[in-house]
Design a protein around this motif. Structure first.
Motif, PDB file in Angstrom:
ATOM      1  N   THR A 164       0.829  -1.207   0.000  1.00 54.77           N
ATOM      2  CA  THR A 164       0.000   0.000   0.000  1.00 54.77           C
ATOM      3  C   THR A 164       0.861   1.254   0.000  1.00 54.77           C
ATOM      4  OG1 THR A 164      -1.783  -1.147   1.171  1.00 54.77           O
ATOM      5  CG2 THR A 164      -1.786   1.260   1.275  1.00 54.77           C
ATOM      6  N   LEU A 165       1.893   1.248   0.826  1.00 54.09           N
ATOM      7  CA  LEU A 165       2.790   2.399   0.887  1.00 54.09           C
ATOM      8  C   LEU A 165       3.610   2.534  -0.391  1.00 54.09           C
ATOM      9  CD1 LEU A 165       3.941   1.992   4.591  1.00 54.09           C
ATOM     10  CD2 LEU A 165       2.533   3.843   3.684  1.00 54.09           C
ATOM     11  N   ASP A 166       4.038   1.403  -0.946  1.00 54.14           N
ATOM     12  CA  ASP A 166       4.791   1.447  -2.198  1.00 54.14           C
ATOM     13  C   ASP A 166       3.953   2.052  -3.323  1.00 54.14           C
ATOM     14  OD1 ASP A 166       6.970   0.328  -0.979  1.00 54.14           O
ATOM     15  OD2 ASP A 166       6.703  -1.677  -1.828  1.00 54.14           O
ATOM     16  N   ASP A 167       2.673   1.659  -3.394  1.00 55.03           N
ATOM     17  CA  ASP A 167       1.781   2.189  -4.426  1.00 55.03           C
ATOM     18  C   ASP A 167       1.600   3.698  -4.286  1.00 55.03           C
ATOM     19  OD1 ASP A 167       1.454  -0.330  -5.442  1.00 55.03           O
ATOM     20  OD2 ASP A 167      -0.480  -0.695  -4.476  1.00 55.03           O
ATOM     21  N   ALA A 168       1.753   4.196  -3.062  1.00 51.41           N
ATOM     22  CA  ALA A 168       1.620   5.635  -2.817  1.00 51.41           C
ATOM     23  C   ALA A 168       2.945   6.377  -2.984  1.00 51.41           C
ATOM     24  CB  ALA A 168       1.064   5.873  -1.419  1.00 51.41           C
ATOM     25  N   GLY A 169       3.987   5.641  -3.391  1.00 48.53           N
ATOM     26  CA  GLY A 169       5.281   6.274  -3.648  1.00 48.53           C
ATOM     27  C   GLY A 169       6.250   6.250  -2.479  1.00 48.53           C
ATOM     28  N   PRO A 215      11.498  -2.177   9.980  1.00 48.47           N
ATOM     29  CA  PRO A 215      12.220  -0.999  10.486  1.00 48.47           C
ATOM     30  C   PRO A 215      12.024   0.255   9.629  1.00 48.47           C
ATOM     31  CG  PRO A 215      13.599  -2.947  10.657  1.00 48.47           C
ATOM     32  CD  PRO A 215      12.394  -3.348   9.869  1.00 48.47           C
ATOM     33  N   ASP A 216      11.738   0.071   8.329  1.00 47.26           N
ATOM     34  CA  ASP A 216      11.514   1.226   7.444  1.00 47.26           C
ATOM     35  C   ASP A 216      10.286   2.028   7.864  1.00 47.26           C
ATOM     36  OD1 ASP A 216      13.683   0.353   5.969  1.00 47.26           O
ATOM     37  OD2 ASP A 216      12.453  -0.717   4.507  1.00 47.26           O
ATOM     38  N   LEU A 217       9.336   1.375   8.538  1.00 47.43           N
ATOM     39  CA  LEU A 217       8.123   2.073   8.959  1.00 47.43           C
ATOM     40  C   LEU A 217       8.416   3.152  10.000  1.00 47.43           C
ATOM     41  CD1 LEU A 217       5.686  -0.975   9.286  1.00 47.43           C
ATOM     42  CD2 LEU A 217       5.772   0.695   7.417  1.00 47.43           C
ATOM     43  N   GLU A 218       9.493   2.967  10.741  1.00 47.00           N
ATOM     44  CA  GLU A 218       9.869   3.960  11.757  1.00 47.00           C
ATOM     45  C   GLU A 218      10.366   5.256  11.116  1.00 47.00           C
ATOM     46  OE1 GLU A 218       9.430   3.666  14.886  1.00 47.00           O
ATOM     47  OE2 GLU A 218       9.573   1.554  15.506  1.00 47.00           O
ATOM     48  N   ARG A 219      10.735   5.183   9.846  1.00 49.77           N
ATOM     49  CA  ARG A 219      11.329   6.339   9.171  1.00 49.77           C
ATOM     50  C   ARG A 219      10.411   6.924   8.102  1.00 49.77           C
ATOM     51  NH1 ARG A 219      15.436   2.506   9.871  1.00 49.77           N
ATOM     52  NH2 ARG A 219      15.112   1.635   7.800  1.00 49.77           N
ATOM     53  N   LEU A 220       9.131   6.639   8.174  1.00 48.70           N
ATOM     54  CA  LEU A 220       8.200   7.174   7.180  1.00 48.70           C
ATOM     55  C   LEU A 220       8.105   8.695   7.297  1.00 48.70           C
ATOM     56  CD1 LEU A 220       5.169   4.710   7.272  1.00 48.70           C
ATOM     57  CD2 LEU A 220       6.795   5.018   5.402  1.00 48.70           C
ATOM     58  N   PRO A 221       8.096   9.406   6.176  1.00 45.53           N
ATOM     59  CA  PRO A 221       7.916  10.863   6.239  1.00 45.53           C
ATOM     60  C   PRO A 221       6.480  11.211   6.612  1.00 45.53           C
ATOM     61  CG  PRO A 221       7.943  10.119   3.957  1.00 45.53           C
ATOM     62  CD  PRO A 221       8.293   8.925   4.788  1.00 45.53           C
ATOM     63  N   ASP A 222       6.273  12.429   7.055  1.00 47.04           N
ATOM     64  CA  ASP A 222       4.941  12.860   7.497  1.00 47.04           C
ATOM     65  C   ASP A 222       3.901  12.758   6.388  1.00 47.04           C
ATOM     66  OD1 ASP A 222       5.924  13.390  10.002  1.00 47.04           O
ATOM     67  OD2 ASP A 222       6.176  15.545   9.654  1.00 47.04           O
ATOM     68  N   ASN A 223       4.330  12.974   5.148  1.00 47.54           N
ATOM     69  CA  ASN A 223       3.343  12.951   4.061  1.00 47.54           C
ATOM     70  C   ASN A 223       2.910  11.532   3.678  1.00 47.54           C
ATOM     71  OD1 ASN A 223       5.812  12.307   2.943  1.00 47.54           O
ATOM     72  ND2 ASN A 223       5.524  13.518   1.081  1.00 47.54           N
ATOM     73  N   ALA A 224       3.442  10.521   4.400  1.00 48.63           N
ATOM     74  CA  ALA A 224       2.994   9.146   4.169  1.00 48.63           C
ATOM     75  C   ALA A 224       1.802   8.789   5.053  1.00 48.63           C
ATOM     76  CB  ALA A 224       4.134   8.168   4.444  1.00 48.63           C
ATOM     77  N   ASN A 225       1.414   9.700   5.947  1.00 44.92           N
ATOM     78  CA  ASN A 225       0.345   9.409   6.905  1.00 44.92           C
ATOM     79  C   ASN A 225      -0.979   9.082   6.225  1.00 44.92           C
ATOM     80  OD1 ASN A 225       1.485   9.456   9.469  1.00 44.92           O
ATOM     81  ND2 ASN A 225       1.529  11.689   9.517  1.00 44.92           N
ATOM     82  N   ALA A 226      -1.279   9.751   5.127  1.00 49.51           N
ATOM     83  CA  ALA A 226      -2.560   9.509   4.456  1.00 49.51           C
ATOM     84  C   ALA A 226      -2.628   8.074   3.940  1.00 49.51           C
ATOM     85  CB  ALA A 226      -2.750  10.504   3.311  1.00 49.51           C
ATOM     86  N   ALA A 227      -1.547   7.617   3.293  1.00 50.86           N
ATOM     87  CA  ALA A 227      -1.511   6.244   2.784  1.00 50.86           C
ATOM     88  C   ALA A 227      -1.552   5.236   3.928  1.00 50.86           C
ATOM     89  CB  ALA A 227      -0.260   6.033   1.933  1.00 50.86           C
ATOM     90  N   LEU A 228      -0.826   5.528   5.003  1.00 52.50           N
ATOM     91  CA  LEU A 228      -0.824   4.642   6.167  1.00 52.50           C
ATOM     92  C   LEU A 228      -2.219   4.541   6.761  1.00 52.50           C
ATOM     93  CD1 LEU A 228       0.669   2.957   8.300  1.00 52.50           C
ATOM     94  CD2 LEU A 228       1.187   5.092   9.502  1.00 52.50           C
TER      95      LEU A 228
END
Length: 385
Positions: A253-258, A265-278
């Protein structure tokens, strides 16, 4: 460690009670005071227990309470993700004393086993702990067991551990007794033993969100595995050709959103603009998992359902809120869905749960079958010695 069933029962009661008086041990165990005193004496000689004085300020003799020596024995826990292996040393209080993270993307089962053994040896040296303090090694692997638990069929993302490769490699490499368990059952046991709930919820069902959707249950103080070790798999409710409430589906889902995510561990470093996809995934997964809550309630009538696994705590908390917001119907007329909580161990549940397996096998009365044999789903601890 060769403990009798009664000695194990006393250790288990102290494990749960943290600090407990001999008279309370006799009452809860059903043993006579003389038997408790005799057995406790041997456990103190083994340096497994200590006696502490509790002064309340009131008149009279202070109470003498028994507790476990948390540092007397240690256990190693190993958990796996697609790209890394986490190895931890845990004490009898459930505290992680040391941990290492090792990359395994292109590793064979034997090279993984050698790297794990090297990490365990190095951490024991760093802790200045002799080898005889290590009760065993617990390995928590995403996968299923073959008929009669003889072969571990790992998740497709872990080809190195398929068709008995892990079992053979660990047998040839590890220098302590080891136990292989699927990740859902291991996490359930760790949560039951080290979750800090009093009284312990029993039965307890655990929803494990890893790369897939797994689970585990503890019933009457014992992990429930089924005949082959493959019980409690709620992922069957979610077809593989459709969106699922799994970690791998979250990555997609996150990959599809770019937002490229390879591992947890990569989830700990998600940027703020990934919140909508999450949030899209969280809301959908919450609705899906409400069905798991309903089915687990119907099948097990648990005292508690726990949500945990590999997700970071902030994701697990949001997922818990999404589940709790659903109007979950009871499994039948007049019945309510079981209560559900997020794991108290967080993403550490994997390592702690894996390390809990040797503790359970060595110290808990529920690990001994009625005929006195080890109750490990028909599997004795594996060792090269």
């Amino acid at each position: 460690m060769d403990l009798s069933r009664n000695e194990r029962r006393l250790v288990e009661l102290i494990f749960v009670g943290k600090k407990i008086a001999r008279v309370d041990l006799a009452e809860r165990s059903g043993m006579t005071g003389a038997s408790v005193t005799r057995l406790i004496g041997r456990l103190i000689e083994m340096e497994l227990l200590i006696e502490v004085v509790e002064r309340t300020g009131a008149q009279g003799q202070p109470r003498r309470l028994l507790s476990l020596r948390a540092d007397r024995y240690l256990s190693a826990g190993i958990t796996f993700s697609v790209t890394r292996m986490e190895v931890a040393i845990v004490d009898l209080a459930g505290k992680i004393l040391a941990s290492r993270s090792v990359g395994i993307e292109t590793s064979t089962a034997l090279s993984v086993a050698k790297a794990a053994q090297a990490a365990i040896k190095a951490m024991m040296v760093d802790l200045d702990a002799p080898k005889d303090r290590l009760l065993g090694i617990g390995c928590s692997v995403p996968g299923n067991f073959g008929t009669m638990s003889s072969i571990l069929k790992a998740h497709s993302f872990f080809p190195a551990f398929d068709d008995g490769g892990a079992d053979n490699a660990f047998k040839a490499t590890f220098e302590a007794p080891y136990y292989i368990e699927n990740d859902g059952t291991a996490a359930a046991l760790g949560e039951y033993v080290f979750g800090g709930r009093t009284p312990q919820p029993d039965p307890m069902f655990f929803i494990h969100i890893g790369h897939g959707v797994g689970g585990g249950a503890v019933i009457d103080g014992r992990p429930y595995r089924g005949i082959n070790g493959n019980a409690c798999l709620p992922g069957v409710l979610y077809p593989y050709d459709q969106p699922r409430p799994s970690g791998q589906d979250l990555f997609a889902t996150l990959d599809d959103a770019g937002f490229v995510v390879h591992d947890f561990p990569d989830l700990e470093r998600l940027p703020d603009n990934a919140n909508a996809a999450l949030e899209i995934w969280v809301e959908r997964a919450g609705k899906q998992l409400s069905e798991t809550v309903r089915v687990a309630t119907a099948m097990f009538d648990p005292a508690l359902i726990v949500l945990g696994g590999r997700l970071p705590e902030f994701v697990a908390d949001r997922l818990m809120s999404a589940i709790s917001s659903q109007p979950i119907l009871g499994p039948s007329r007049g019945l309510q869905a079981a209560p559900i909580e997020v794991s108290r161990l967080g993403p550490r549940a994997g390592a702690i749960g894996a390390a809990c397996i040797p503790f359970f096998a060595s110290l808990f009365s529920a690990a001994v079958a009625d005929d006195g044999s080890p109750y490990l789903n028909g599997r004795k601890p594996k060792s090269r010695h």
